[in-house]
Design a protein around this motif. Structure first.
Motif, mmCIF file in Angstrom:
data_model
loop_
_atom_site.group_PDB
_atom_site.id
_atom_site.type_symbol
_atom_site.label_atom_id
_atom_site.label_comp_id
_atom_site.label_asym_id
_atom_site.label_seq_id
_atom_site.Cartn_x
_atom_site.Cartn_y
_atom_site.Cartn_z
ATOM 1 N N UNK A 251 60.445 -1.374 70.176
ATOM 2 C CA UNK A 251 61.460 -1.419 69.111
ATOM 3 C C UNK A 251 61.056 -0.357 68.091
ATOM 4 N N UNK A 252 61.960 0.522 67.731
ATOM 5 C CA UNK A 252 61.608 1.574 66.763
ATOM 6 C C UNK A 252 62.681 1.690 65.676
ATOM 7 N N UNK A 253 62.226 2.050 64.484
ATOM 8 C CA UNK A 253 63.166 2.290 63.387
ATOM 9 C C UNK A 253 63.710 1.035 62.741
ATOM 10 N N UNK A 254 63.047 -0.089 62.966
ATOM 11 C CA UNK A 254 63.536 -1.311 62.324
ATOM 12 C C UNK A 254 63.583 -1.107 60.804
ATOM 13 N N UNK A 255 64.512 -1.755 60.148
ATOM 14 C CA UNK A 255 64.678 -1.536 58.694
ATOM 15 C C UNK A 255 63.410 -1.880 57.927
ATOM 16 N N UNK A 256 62.620 -2.821 58.444
ATOM 17 C CA UNK A 256 61.369 -3.131 57.730
ATOM 18 C C UNK A 256 60.362 -1.981 57.875
ATOM 19 N N UNK A 257 60.385 -1.301 59.013
ATOM 20 C CA UNK A 257 59.545 -0.101 59.141
ATOM 21 C C UNK A 257 60.065 0.987 58.184
ATOM 22 N N UNK A 258 61.370 1.117 58.100
ATOM 23 C CA UNK A 258 61.937 2.154 57.225
ATOM 24 C C UNK A 258 61.702 1.817 55.751
ATOM 25 N N UNK A 259 62.003 0.571 55.385
ATOM 26 C CA UNK A 259 62.069 0.255 53.954
ATOM 27 C C UNK A 259 60.787 -0.346 53.374
ATOM 28 N N UNK A 260 59.987 -1.012 54.183
ATOM 29 C CA UNK A 260 58.718 -1.545 53.661
ATOM 30 C C UNK A 260 57.606 -0.516 53.872
ATOM 31 N N UNK A 261 57.644 0.169 55.021
ATOM 32 C CA UNK A 261 56.540 1.081 55.352
ATOM 33 C C UNK A 261 56.915 2.550 55.208
ATOM 34 N N UNK A 262 58.116 2.791 54.706
ATOM 35 C CA UNK A 262 58.500 4.158 54.347
ATOM 36 C C UNK A 262 58.691 5.104 55.513
ATOM 37 N N UNK A 263 59.007 4.594 56.697
ATOM 38 C CA UNK A 263 59.213 5.511 57.827
ATOM 39 C C UNK A 263 60.520 6.285 57.644
ATOM 40 N N UNK A 264 60.428 7.582 57.873
ATOM 41 C CA UNK A 264 61.593 8.461 57.681
ATOM 42 C C UNK A 264 62.386 8.599 58.981
ATOM 43 N N UNK A 265 63.594 9.103 58.856
ATOM 44 C CA UNK A 265 64.415 9.403 60.041
ATOM 45 C C UNK A 265 63.639 10.297 61.005
ATOM 46 N N UNK A 266 62.913 11.263 60.416
ATOM 47 C CA UNK A 266 62.207 12.249 61.236
ATOM 48 C C UNK A 266 61.068 11.600 62.031
ATOM 49 N N UNK A 267 60.283 10.762 61.353
ATOM 50 C CA UNK A 267 59.177 10.087 62.041
ATOM 51 C C UNK A 267 59.726 9.170 63.139
ATOM 52 N N UNK A 268 60.768 8.438 62.816
ATOM 53 C CA UNK A 268 61.344 7.515 63.795
ATOM 54 C C UNK A 268 61.863 8.295 65.011
ATOM 55 N N UNK A 269 62.516 9.408 64.736
ATOM 56 C CA UNK A 269 63.023 10.229 65.841
ATOM 57 C C UNK A 269 61.866 10.726 66.712
ATOM 58 N N UNK A 270 60.779 11.155 66.082
ATOM 59 C CA UNK A 270 59.617 11.618 66.854
ATOM 60 C C UNK A 270 59.055 10.485 67.707
ATOM 61 N N UNK A 271 59.003 9.288 67.128
ATOM 62 C CA UNK A 271 58.492 8.137 67.888
ATOM 63 C C UNK A 271 59.408 7.823 69.073
ATOM 64 N N UNK A 272 60.709 7.881 68.839
ATOM 65 C CA UNK A 272 61.662 7.603 69.919
ATOM 66 C C UNK A 272 61.475 8.626 71.036
ATOM 67 N N UNK A 273 61.408 9.896 70.668
ATOM 68 C CA UNK A 273 61.253 10.948 71.675
ATOM 69 C C UNK A 273 59.983 10.774 72.484
ATOM 70 N N UNK A 274 58.892 10.490 71.797
ATOM 71 C CA UNK A 274 57.615 10.346 72.493
ATOM 72 C C UNK A 274 57.615 9.101 73.387
ATOM 73 N N UNK A 275 58.114 7.986 72.868
ATOM 74 C CA UNK A 275 58.143 6.744 73.667
ATOM 75 C C UNK A 275 58.953 6.962 74.948
ATOM 76 N N UNK A 276 60.087 7.649 74.833
ATOM 77 C CA UNK A 276 60.915 7.910 76.012
ATOM 78 C C UNK A 276 60.186 8.840 76.987
ATOM 79 N N UNK A 277 59.548 9.862 76.441
ATOM 80 C CA UNK A 277 58.798 10.787 77.302
ATOM 81 C C UNK A 277 57.692 10.067 78.066
ATOM 82 N N UNK A 278 57.134 9.035 77.450
ATOM 83 C CA UNK A 278 56.050 8.275 78.091
ATOM 84 C C UNK A 278 56.584 7.209 79.044
ATOM 85 N N UNK A 279 57.910 7.108 79.150
ATOM 86 C CA UNK A 279 58.498 6.181 80.126
ATOM 87 C C UNK A 279 58.811 4.792 79.599
#
Ligand code: PGA
Length: 247
Positions: free
Chosen positions: A91-119
Motif C-alpha cells: 500500500x503506498x501513498x496513504x493519506x497518513x503517510x502523506x499528511x502525518x509523515x510528510x510524504x510528497x507526490x514525488x516520493x510516493x511516485x518513486x516508491x510506486x515505480x520501484x515497488x512495481x519494478x521489483x514485482x
C-alpha cells in the motif's frame, strides 16, 4: 471487461498477536465471496506470521516500503525484502503517510515505480483534504496525485487506485455514493485521456473512508466503485459483510 471487485483491509498500526488471530479466524470462517479479491495490509512486523496463517487466496500487503532495495535507510523496509518473505502487495501513498509523515507526490511516485519494478502489486492511494474539497479543488488534487503516480507505472494491471477523501478517513463521515461515484468517474476519465481507454476500463478504482458493513452495499452499487479500502472496520467481523457487498 469485468473489473474484479477488490476489498483491501488496512489494519494501520493496530493489531497484535491476539487481535491478529481473531481477524484471521474471521477471514478463514468467512464465507468470503469468490468474486471479490481480498488483500489485508498488515503492520510489517506481523507480515510473515499473517501470511503463513491465511489461505493463499487472501492477499497480504505491507503498508509502506522504501524506494530503493537496500542500504543505509534506518527503519525502512524494501520491496525486495517483502518479496523475500512472500509478500506480493504494498500500500503506498496513504493519506497518513502523506499528511502525518510528510510524504510528497514525488516520493510516493518513486516508491510506486520501484515497488512495481521489483514485482510487487501496488494499492496506490490518493484523496483530497476537507479544505481542498470545500475550495472546489478536489479534482485538481486527485489528478495531480494520480499524474505523479502514473508517470511511474508501466503496467496498470499491477495497480489498484484507492480514492480516499481524507475528511472521510476514520471520521465516520462516509462520502455519499454519489460523491464517491462522481470522483471515481472523473478519475476514470483522467486515465482514459492521459493513459489509455483500455487502462481506464480495466483499472480498479476503490473507495476508502469510513466504509462499514452498513454502507458498503449501497456504495458498491455505483458503476465506477470497484471495491473498498477499509480501515477501522477491517479489524472487526463486519469486514466479511464488506467483502460480500456485491452478493
Ligand atoms: P477508515 O480508514 O475505514 O477507518 O475510515 C480507511 C483508510 O484509511 O484506508
Amino acid at each position: 471487461m469485468v473489473r474484479k471487485f477488490f476489498v483491501g483491509g488496512n489494519w494501520k498500526m493496530n493489531g497484535g498477536k491476539a487481535l491478529n488471530n481473531e481477524i484471521i479466524q474471521t477471514l478463514v470462517n468467512g464465507p468470503l465471496d469468490d468474486g471479490t479479491e481480498v488483500v489485508v495490509s498488515v503492520p510489517s512486523i506481523y507480515l510473515s506470521e499473517v501470511r503463513r496463517q491465511l489461505p493463499e487466496k487472501i492477499g497480504v500487503s505491507a503498508q509502506n516500503a522504501y524506494k530503493v532495495s537496500k542500504g543505509a535507510f534506518t527503519g525502512e523496509i524494501s520491496p525486495a525484502m517483502l518479496k523475500d518473505i512472500g509478500i506480493n502487495w504494498v500500500l503506498l501513498g496513504h493519506s497518513e503517510r502523506r499528511n502525518v509523515f510528510g510524504e510528497t507526490d514525488e516520493l510516493i511516485a518513486d516508491k510506486v515505480g520501484h515497488a512495481l519494478d521489483e514485482g510487487l502489486k501496488v494499492i496506490a492511494c490518493i484523496g483530497e483534504l476537507l479544505d481542498e474539497r470545500e475550495a472546489g479543488k478536489t479534482t485538481d488534487v486527485v489528478f495531480r496525485q494520480t499524474k505523479a503516480i502514473a508517470a511511474k507505472v508501466k503496467d496498470w494491471n499491477q495497480v489498484v487506485l484507492a480514492y480516499e477523501p481524507v475528511w472521510a478517513i476514520g471520521t465516520g463521515k462516509t462520502a455519499s455514493p454519489a460523491q464517491a461515484q462522481e470522483v471515481h468517474l472523473q478519475l476514470r476519465e483522467w486515465l482514459k485521456t492521459n493513459v489509455s481507454p483500455a487502462v481506464a476500463e480495466s483499472t480498479r478504482i476503490i473507495y476508502g473512508g469510513s466504509v462499514t458493513g452498513g454502507n458498503a452495499k449501497e456504495l458498491a452499487q455505483e458503476k465506477d466503485v470497484d471495491g473498498f479500502l477499509v480501515g477501522g472496520a477491517s479489524l472487526k467481523p463486519e469486514f466479511v459483510q464488506i467483502v460480500n457487498a456485491k452478493v
